[in-house]
Design an enzyme around this catalytic site. Structure first.
Site, PDB file in Angstrom:
ATOM      1  N   GLY A 275      -1.883  -3.162   3.201  1.00 57.36           N
ATOM      2  CA  GLY A 275      -1.221  -1.892   3.477  1.00 57.36           C
ATOM      3  C   GLY A 275      -0.062  -2.137   4.429  1.00 57.36           C
ATOM      4  O   GLY A 275      -0.253  -2.695   5.514  1.00 57.36           O
ATOM      5  N   SER A 276       1.145  -1.749   4.044  1.00 59.54           N
ATOM      6  CA  SER A 276       2.309  -2.013   4.888  1.00 59.54           C
ATOM      7  C   SER A 276       3.363  -0.934   4.714  1.00 59.54           C
ATOM      8  O   SER A 276       3.369  -0.188   3.728  1.00 59.54           O
ATOM      9  CB  SER A 276       2.906  -3.393   4.565  1.00 59.54           C
ATOM     10  OG  SER A 276       3.299  -3.458   3.210  1.00 59.54           O
TER      11      SER A 276
ATOM     12  N   GLU B 232       8.967  -2.762  -1.336  1.00 60.20           N
ATOM     13  CA  GLU B 232       8.092  -3.415  -0.356  1.00 60.20           C
ATOM     14  C   GLU B 232       8.225  -4.935  -0.427  1.00 60.20           C
ATOM     15  O   GLU B 232       8.323  -5.608   0.606  1.00 60.20           O
ATOM     16  CB  GLU B 232       6.634  -3.027  -0.596  1.00 60.20           C
ATOM     17  CG  GLU B 232       5.672  -3.710   0.371  1.00 60.20           C
ATOM     18  CD  GLU B 232       4.224  -3.307   0.169  1.00 60.20           C
ATOM     19  OE1 GLU B 232       3.348  -4.187   0.331  1.00 60.20           O
ATOM     20  OE2 GLU B 232       3.958  -2.130  -0.133  1.00 60.20           O
TER      21      GLU B 232
ATOM     22  N   GLU C 229      -0.383 -13.382   8.885  1.00 58.06           N
ATOM     23  CA  GLU C 229      -1.805 -13.154   8.567  1.00 58.06           C
ATOM     24  C   GLU C 229      -2.693 -14.363   8.828  1.00 58.06           C
ATOM     25  O   GLU C 229      -2.576 -15.400   8.160  1.00 58.06           O
ATOM     26  CB  GLU C 229      -1.956 -12.722   7.106  1.00 58.06           C
ATOM     27  CG  GLU C 229      -3.376 -12.337   6.752  1.00 58.06           C
ATOM     28  CD  GLU C 229      -3.488 -11.594   5.433  1.00 58.06           C
ATOM     29  OE1 GLU C 229      -4.612 -11.210   5.071  1.00 58.06           O
ATOM     30  OE2 GLU C 229      -2.453 -11.392   4.767  1.00 58.06           O
TER      31      GLU C 229
ATOM     32  N   GLU D 289      -6.613   0.613  -0.072  1.00 55.04           N
ATOM     33  CA  GLU D 289      -6.289  -0.783  -0.357  1.00 55.04           C
ATOM     34  C   GLU D 289      -6.874  -1.700   0.722  1.00 55.04           C
ATOM     35  O   GLU D 289      -7.452  -2.750   0.434  1.00 55.04           O
ATOM     36  CB  GLU D 289      -4.764  -0.950  -0.428  1.00 55.04           C
ATOM     37  CG  GLU D 289      -4.316  -2.372  -0.688  1.00 55.04           C
ATOM     38  CD  GLU D 289      -2.809  -2.536  -0.568  1.00 55.04           C
ATOM     39  OE1 GLU D 289      -2.371  -3.699  -0.408  1.00 55.04           O
ATOM     40  OE2 GLU D 289      -2.076  -1.530  -0.608  1.00 55.04           O
TER      41      GLU D 289
ATOM     42  N   LYS E 268       9.573  -7.707   2.442  1.00 55.70           N
ATOM     43  CA  LYS E 268       8.848  -8.930   2.804  1.00 55.70           C
ATOM     44  C   LYS E 268       9.720 -10.167   2.618  1.00 55.70           C
ATOM     45  O   LYS E 268       9.617 -11.133   3.387  1.00 55.70           O
ATOM     46  CB  LYS E 268       7.563  -9.030   1.978  1.00 55.70           C
ATOM     47  CG  LYS E 268       6.526  -7.976   2.384  1.00 55.70           C
ATOM     48  CD  LYS E 268       5.328  -7.954   1.469  1.00 55.70           C
ATOM     49  CE  LYS E 268       4.294  -6.931   1.949  1.00 55.70           C
ATOM     50  NZ  LYS E 268       3.138  -6.821   1.031  1.00 55.70           N
TER      51      LYS E 268
ATOM     52  N   LYS F  62      -8.016  -3.258  -7.607  1.00 56.97           N
ATOM     53  CA  LYS F  62      -6.777  -3.659  -6.934  1.00 56.97           C
ATOM     54  C   LYS F  62      -6.342  -5.002  -7.489  1.00 56.97           C
ATOM     55  O   LYS F  62      -7.172  -5.859  -7.801  1.00 56.97           O
ATOM     56  CB  LYS F  62      -6.998  -3.775  -5.421  1.00 56.97           C
ATOM     57  CG  LYS F  62      -5.821  -4.383  -4.665  1.00 56.97           C
ATOM     58  CD  LYS F  62      -6.126  -4.622  -3.186  1.00 56.97           C
ATOM     59  CE  LYS F  62      -4.977  -5.356  -2.530  1.00 56.97           C
ATOM     60  NZ  LYS F  62      -5.196  -5.573  -1.080  1.00 56.97           N
TER      61      LYS F  62
END
Length: 393
Positions: A214-215, A378, A197, A242, A382, A147
């Site tokens: 992961g989202s 993605e 986070e 992930e 964000k 990753k």
């Protein structure tokens, strides 16, 4: 001798004054700092070791601050993604703890809009970012790494200078459940954000961390579609893989330093205004009483949620592919007191403000099943956390 004033919650009503120091809000403890006793720009490469050179230096600073009349000294600020780079830490002359609900009650909607945007530019652009993701996927499918987290920037130029306190006020109002931070920077300007986070919170010997990986985009106007997006995320093999890479790595890192450690086998769902996230609530207590919130934060940072896995190879790929230096983006921001308590969050959903220039940051975890166009979208979602403050979703 430095005098340490006593603050009443009436000071929360002057939000611009709060933002002249470091402002950090959390559901646990929120704080605002006043003045600067000393700065600490030493890289934190060995700060994870309670008896290392950095922690010894920090204890000396705390002792000197106490001799100067600073009650309950803390260290606060930001640490870059690359821990070999200088830190942006300081010991304030004083600080004030408060409940963030008290602050949120005092915040009125800003009367004036933010300055108009003259232009904005993606770094890299769409073609560059999708090519970058495709190159990462190719490397991962060859087995190294498993990753990697790739990011992009959005540079904004406004007609007039941006008031970072006014921007922060909007960010808090639009993301009330996030961790908020406003940090004046040594070179001028400010680091502003609303991170979802938590990297680590420590009180006494107990600590808590909640990695996100992961989202999926939320659909707040359609309850059924929104719920379906969350359920699909929980069932996504790509996102679960992930996330598992992150939690496995954090377990392996924390286990040797813990008397007890609890890592749930299955993640839970966490929401922000724009995204569903896979989250794992990890709890434990430290084996060594000399551990502090900063040593644990530096032990974990950067997690595979910010770099990738394995870390060293992921960082090599980031350096090879990303056309910029992250600096404080993808780092951590927070505080630690002289008793070892404190809280650090990941520096995401954020930006820097300097005059009429704003730079925003967003990243996405890339694994073998990632699709470049999906990762572009993605990161765009964000970026919405900060863009919404400008009315630019």
């Amino acid at each position: 001798m430095v005098e340490t004033p006593t603050f009443e919650n009436a000071c929360l009503q002057d939000f611009s004054a709060l933002c002249r120091g470091f402002l950090f809000t959390s559901p646990w403890r929120s704080l605002a700092t006043q003045g600067c006793y000393t700065t600490i720009d030493t890289p934190v490469q060995d700060a994870a070791q309670p008896q290392g050179a950095f922690q010894q230096q920090l204890r000396r600073h705390f002792a000197d601050a106490s001799k100067q009349g600073i009650a309950h000294p803390i260290v606060a600020g930001a640490i870059p993604f690359d821990v070999s780079q200088p830190a942006a830490l300081f010991i304030p002359e004083s600080h004030h703890l408060f409940h963030r609900t008290d602050l949120q009650r005092t915040l009125a909607s800003p009367a004036e809009p933010l300055p108009q945007v003259r232009r904005r530019a993606a770094v890299p652009d769409h073609a560059g970012f999708t090519r970058m993701v495709a190159d990462a996927v190719s490397a991962i499918r060859q087995g190294d790494p498993q990753k990697v987290v790739l990011s992009r920037l959005l540079d904004i130029v406004t007609e007039q200078p941006v008031d970072s306190a006014a921007l922060m006020q909007r960010v808090i109002a639009q993301n009330p459940d996030s961790y908020h931070f406003h940090l004046p920077l040594p070179e001028g300007g400010a680091l502003v954000g609303a991170s979802p986070e938590l990297l680590v919170r420590k009180q006494g010997r107990d600590f808590h961390t909640c990695p996100l990986a992961g989202s999926a985009r939320r659909h707040p106007q359609d309850v059924q579609q929104d719920r379906a997006a969350g359920e699909a995320l929980m069932q996504s093999a790509k996102d679960r893989h992930e996330h598992q890479l992150v939690t496995d790595a954090m377990r392996a890192t924390l286990q040797p330093r813990s008397r007890l450690l609890s890592v749930p086998a299955v993640p839970s769902l966490l929401t922000t205004a724009t995204l569903w996230h896979l989250a794992t609530q990890i709890q434990g207590d430290v084996l060594d009483a000399r551990e502090n919130a900063l040593s644990l934060a530096c032990l974990l940072h950067p997690t595979p949620a910010l770099s990738g896995f394995p870390h060293a190879r992921a960082c090599q790929l980031i350096q090879q592919l990303e056309p910029f230096d992250r600096r404080l983006f993808g780092g951590i921001v927070g505080w630690c007191d002289s008793e070892g308590n404190g809280e650090w969050v990941v520096t995401i959903r954020c930006g820097t403000v300097q005059g009429n220039r704003v730079r925003l940051f967003a990243g996405a975890g890339i694994v073998a099943d990632s699709h470049p166009e999906s990762e572009w979208r993605e990161t765009g979602v964000k970026l919405d956390t900060m863009l919404r403050a400008f009315g630019l979703q």
